[in-house]
Design a protein around this motif. Structure first.
Motif, PDB file in Angstrom:
ATOM      1  N   UNK A  26       0.827  -1.207   0.000  1.00 51.94           N
ATOM      2  CA  UNK A  26       0.000   0.000   0.000  1.00 51.94           C
ATOM      3  C   UNK A  26       0.863   1.259   0.000  1.00 51.94           C
ATOM      4  N   UNK A  27       1.921   1.262   0.818  1.00 52.34           N
ATOM      5  CA  UNK A  27       2.821   2.411   0.849  1.00 52.34           C
ATOM      6  C   UNK A  27       3.441   2.658  -0.530  1.00 52.34           C
ATOM      7  N   UNK A  28       3.845   1.576  -1.191  1.00 57.11           N
ATOM      8  CA  UNK A  28       4.454   1.693  -2.514  1.00 57.11           C
ATOM      9  C   UNK A  28       3.464   2.297  -3.510  1.00 57.11           C
ATOM     10  N   UNK A  29       2.218   1.821  -3.474  1.00 58.67           N
ATOM     11  CA  UNK A  29       1.180   2.364  -4.341  1.00 58.67           C
ATOM     12  C   UNK A  29       0.973   3.852  -4.063  1.00 58.67           C
ATOM     13  N   UNK A  30       0.871   4.200  -2.787  1.00 61.90           N
ATOM     14  CA  UNK A  30       0.646   5.602  -2.411  1.00 61.90           C
ATOM     15  C   UNK A  30       1.803   6.495  -2.850  1.00 61.90           C
ATOM     16  N   UNK A  31       3.033   5.983  -2.683  1.00 55.48           N
ATOM     17  CA  UNK A  31       4.198   6.783  -3.070  1.00 55.48           C
ATOM     18  C   UNK A  31       4.197   7.050  -4.568  1.00 55.48           C
ATOM     19  N   UNK A  32       3.853   6.048  -5.365  1.00 54.67           N
ATOM     20  CA  UNK A  32       3.779   6.246  -6.813  1.00 54.67           C
ATOM     21  C   UNK A  32       2.706   7.270  -7.181  1.00 54.67           C
ATOM     22  N   UNK A  33       1.599   7.263  -6.426  1.00 55.87           N
ATOM     23  CA  UNK A  33       0.532   8.230  -6.689  1.00 55.87           C
ATOM     24  C   UNK A  33       0.976   9.653  -6.367  1.00 55.87           C
ATOM     25  N   UNK A  34       1.811   9.807  -5.335  1.00 54.73           N
ATOM     26  CA  UNK A  34       2.284  11.157  -4.987  1.00 54.73           C
ATOM     27  C   UNK A  34       3.190  11.724  -6.075  1.00 54.73           C
ATOM     28  N   UNK A  35       3.773  10.870  -6.883  1.00 59.95           N
ATOM     29  CA  UNK A  35       4.609  11.345  -7.985  1.00 59.95           C
ATOM     30  C   UNK A  35       3.766  11.927  -9.125  1.00 59.95           C
ATOM     31  N   UNK A  36       2.440  11.792  -9.006  1.00 57.35           N
ATOM     32  CA  UNK A  36       1.518  12.400  -9.977  1.00 57.35           C
ATOM     33  C   UNK A  36       0.987  13.731  -9.448  1.00 57.35           C
ATOM     34  N   UNK A  37       1.771  14.324  -8.553  1.00 58.14           N
ATOM     35  CA  UNK A  37       1.457  15.635  -7.954  1.00 58.14           C
ATOM     36  C   UNK A  37       0.214  15.593  -7.069  1.00 58.14           C
ATOM     37  N   UNK A  38      -0.006  14.448  -6.411  1.00 55.06           N
ATOM     38  CA  UNK A  38      -1.056  14.351  -5.392  1.00 55.06           C
ATOM     39  C   UNK A  38      -0.394  14.359  -4.032  1.00 55.06           C
ATOM     40  N   UNK A  39      -1.036  14.964  -3.048  1.00 50.67           N
ATOM     41  CA  UNK A  39      -0.461  14.989  -1.703  1.00 50.67           C
ATOM     42  C   UNK A  39      -0.606  13.630  -1.044  1.00 50.67           C
ATOM     43  N   UNK A  40       0.308  13.335  -0.126  1.00 48.20           N
ATOM     44  CA  UNK A  40       0.235  12.065   0.598  1.00 48.20           C
ATOM     45  C   UNK A  40      -1.076  11.968   1.375  1.00 48.20           C
ATOM     46  N   UNK A  41      -1.534  13.077   1.940  1.00 50.15           N
ATOM     47  CA  UNK A  41      -2.779  13.087   2.701  1.00 50.15           C
ATOM     48  C   UNK A  41      -3.965  12.731   1.809  1.00 50.15           C
ATOM     49  N   UNK A  42      -3.978  13.269   0.589  1.00 44.51           N
ATOM     50  CA  UNK A  42      -5.068  12.990  -0.350  1.00 44.51           C
ATOM     51  C   UNK A  42      -5.046  11.527  -0.793  1.00 44.51           C
ATOM     52  N   UNK A  43      -3.858  11.001  -1.071  1.00 39.19           N
ATOM     53  CA  UNK A  43      -3.741   9.616  -1.547  1.00 39.19           C
ATOM     54  C   UNK A  43      -4.177   8.635  -0.461  1.00 39.19           C
ATOM     55  N   UNK A  44      -3.677   8.837   0.748  1.00 37.05           N
ATOM     56  CA  UNK A  44      -4.034   7.941   1.859  1.00 37.05           C
ATOM     57  C   UNK A  44      -5.529   8.040   2.160  1.00 37.05           C
ATOM     58  N   UNK A  45      -6.064   9.251   2.067  1.00 37.65           N
ATOM     59  CA  UNK A  45      -7.490   9.449   2.335  1.00 37.65           C
ATOM     60  C   UNK A  45      -8.401   8.795   1.320  1.00 37.65           C
ATOM     61  N   UNK A  46      -7.889   8.505   0.127  1.00 44.05           N
ATOM     62  CA  UNK A  46      -8.711   7.906  -0.929  1.00 44.05           C
ATOM     63  C   UNK A  46      -8.628   6.383  -0.967  1.00 44.05           C
ATOM     64  N   UNK A  47      -7.824   5.783  -0.090  1.00 40.76           N
ATOM     65  CA  UNK A  47      -7.687   4.322  -0.086  1.00 40.76           C
ATOM     66  C   UNK A  47      -8.996   3.649   0.291  1.00 40.76           C
ATOM     67  N   UNK A  48      -9.253   2.491  -0.307  1.00 43.83           N
ATOM     68  CA  UNK A  48     -10.434   1.688   0.019  1.00 43.83           C
ATOM     69  C   UNK A  48     -10.026   0.242   0.257  1.00 43.83           C
ATOM     70  N   UNK A  49     -10.417  -0.354   1.401  1.00 47.14           N
ATOM     71  CA  UNK A  49     -11.190   0.268   2.475  1.00 47.14           C
ATOM     72  C   UNK A  49     -10.421   1.396   3.132  1.00 47.14           C
ATOM     73  N   UNK A  50     -11.127   2.369   3.708  1.00 48.05           N
ATOM     74  CA  UNK A  50     -10.440   3.525   4.275  1.00 48.05           C
ATOM     75  C   UNK A  50      -9.536   3.155   5.445  1.00 48.05           C
ATOM     76  N   UNK A  51      -8.463   3.910   5.594  1.00 41.85           N
ATOM     77  CA  UNK A  51      -7.549   3.710   6.717  1.00 41.85           C
ATOM     78  C   UNK A  51      -8.223   4.214   7.985  1.00 41.85           C
ATOM     79  N   UNK A  52      -8.121   3.445   9.062  1.00 40.42           N
ATOM     80  CA  UNK A  52      -8.702   3.843  10.349  1.00 40.42           C
ATOM     81  C   UNK A  52      -8.154   5.215  10.721  1.00 40.42           C
ATOM     82  N   UNK A  53      -9.047   6.111  11.174  1.00 39.61           N
ATOM     83  CA  UNK A  53      -8.673   7.519  11.356  1.00 39.61           C
ATOM     84  C   UNK A  53      -7.491   7.702  12.300  1.00 39.61           C
TER      85      UNK A  53
END
Length: 344
Positions: free
Chosen positions: A258-285
């Motif tokens: 999951x971290x690897x996926x999120x890191x690759x998404x941040x390279x598309x100019x998305x913030x880490x907070x936005x990427x983690x917040x869009x994960x499904x199922x959602x990450x426990x708050x």
């Protein structure tokens, strides 16, 4: 018969065909393996099974005496009904000769279930059963988000309870690595919340958090953030409680994927907070800020190295239960030491 696909397994377990006389249940989720094997035996035995027609054998019993399995399978039930034979720990010993002998007797009247661990596609036992038309191999993989939802619905419905969306999200962060453990935690939670008629997130935190003493997610987060003191304490508690290194390693591997996926998404100019917040199922708050920090500090190349290391750890831990805990501890401590430097 070829191995059934994951979506076909539940239908087969609910109503196994009469033509099938031998079933191999295997996979990395040991709790699900055991649960499905027990369900198959129960269905085959009928509503009022004769206890003398239900035989349990250990893998060592038939590896030392290959004829033992076929002798039991050919024995006619004294009081009618189908005789069931449950072979435990089928992957730890060489039981292929016994299985070969059994498969050469297609008319045997008994129903045989072999409970095994995580068998590779090339494993002789798995190949032998998948290649026979009267036998079936059932794979058991860790629960997906949909499986966890179904499990939550089953247990809350049986207890006559409602569950809030927040509590369901919290459970998704804690369950799924082992079916038997997940079901046990849910049953305990339902009992705890019985008087309130509705399960809320505070029930989850109070009963599941306290019962596990040190959540698996907390252990993995400590490694990924380089919190070495917390990591060391967590490993000690898991070892004292008889850790299942394969389950923890699998969970850590999924987390780093999951971290690897999120890191690759941040390279598309998305913030880490936005990427983690869009994960499904959602990450426990309560974990979200920790995961955001992990995405921020870990480089892609180092995440890929960690994935290789954890993948090797998973394989080793499943093949060697004795060395598994020490190999897992070493891998997580190595990851933790590197993360500690990143997190300064």
């Amino acid at each position: 018969m070829v191995a059934l696909k994951a979506q076909e397994v539940d239908r087969f377990v609910a109503k196994p065909p009469e033509s099938v006389s031998l079933v191999l249940v295997y996979g990395p989720d040991t709790g699900l393996v055991s649960e499905r094997a027990a369900t198959l035996i129960k269905h085959a035995g009928g509503d009022d099974p004769d206890p003398f027609s239900q035989i349990k054998l250990d893998g060592s019993d038939i590896s030392s005496d290959p004829n033992r399995l076929v002798d039991e399978a050919l024995t006619i039930s004294m009081f009618g009904g189908r005789r069931t034979i449950w072979v435990k720990d089928g992957s730890s010993k060489n039981i292929v000769p016994a299985v070969e002998t059994l498969l050469r007797n297609p008319d045997q009247p008994s129903f045989v279930v072999i409970e095994a661990g995580d068998l590779k596609k090339t494993a002789p036992l798995r190949k032998k059963i998948e290649g026979d038309k009267l036998a079936v191999a059932l794979p058991c993989f860790p629960d997906t988000a949909k499986d966890v939802d179904r499990l939550i619905d089953e247990e809350t419905k049986a207890a006559g309870l409602m569950i809030s969306r927040e509590a369901r999200m919290a459970l998704h962060a804690l369950l799924g690595a082992d079916r038997r453990a997940s079901r046990g935690e849910l049953q305990k939670l339902c009992l705890y919340a019985m008087e309130d008629q509705r399960i809320e997130s505070h029930h989850v935190e109070e009963i599941i958090g306290d019962a596990s003493a040190f959540a698996m997610d907390e252990l993995i987060d400590a490694a990924a953030l380089g919190q070495l003191k917390t990591l060391d304490q967590g490993l000690e508690r898991f070892e004292a409680g008889g850790m299942d290194a394969g389950v923890i390693a699998s969970q850590a591997l999924r987390h780093f994927q999951q971290l690897h996926f999120c890191k690759l998404e941040t390279q598309k100019r998305r913030s880490a907070d936005d990427v983690v917040g869009s994960l499904r199922p959602p990450v426990f708050w309560k974990r979200k800020s920790k995961m955001v920090r992990q995405v921020e500090i870990w480089p892609v190349e180092q995440l890929e190295r960690a994935l290789i290391r954890l993948n090797e750890t998973v394989k080793t831990a499943r093949l060697n239960a004795v060395l598994g805990p020490s190999i897992l501890s070493h891998a997580l401590l190595m990851i933790g030491q590197y993360a500690s430097r990143l997190n300064r």
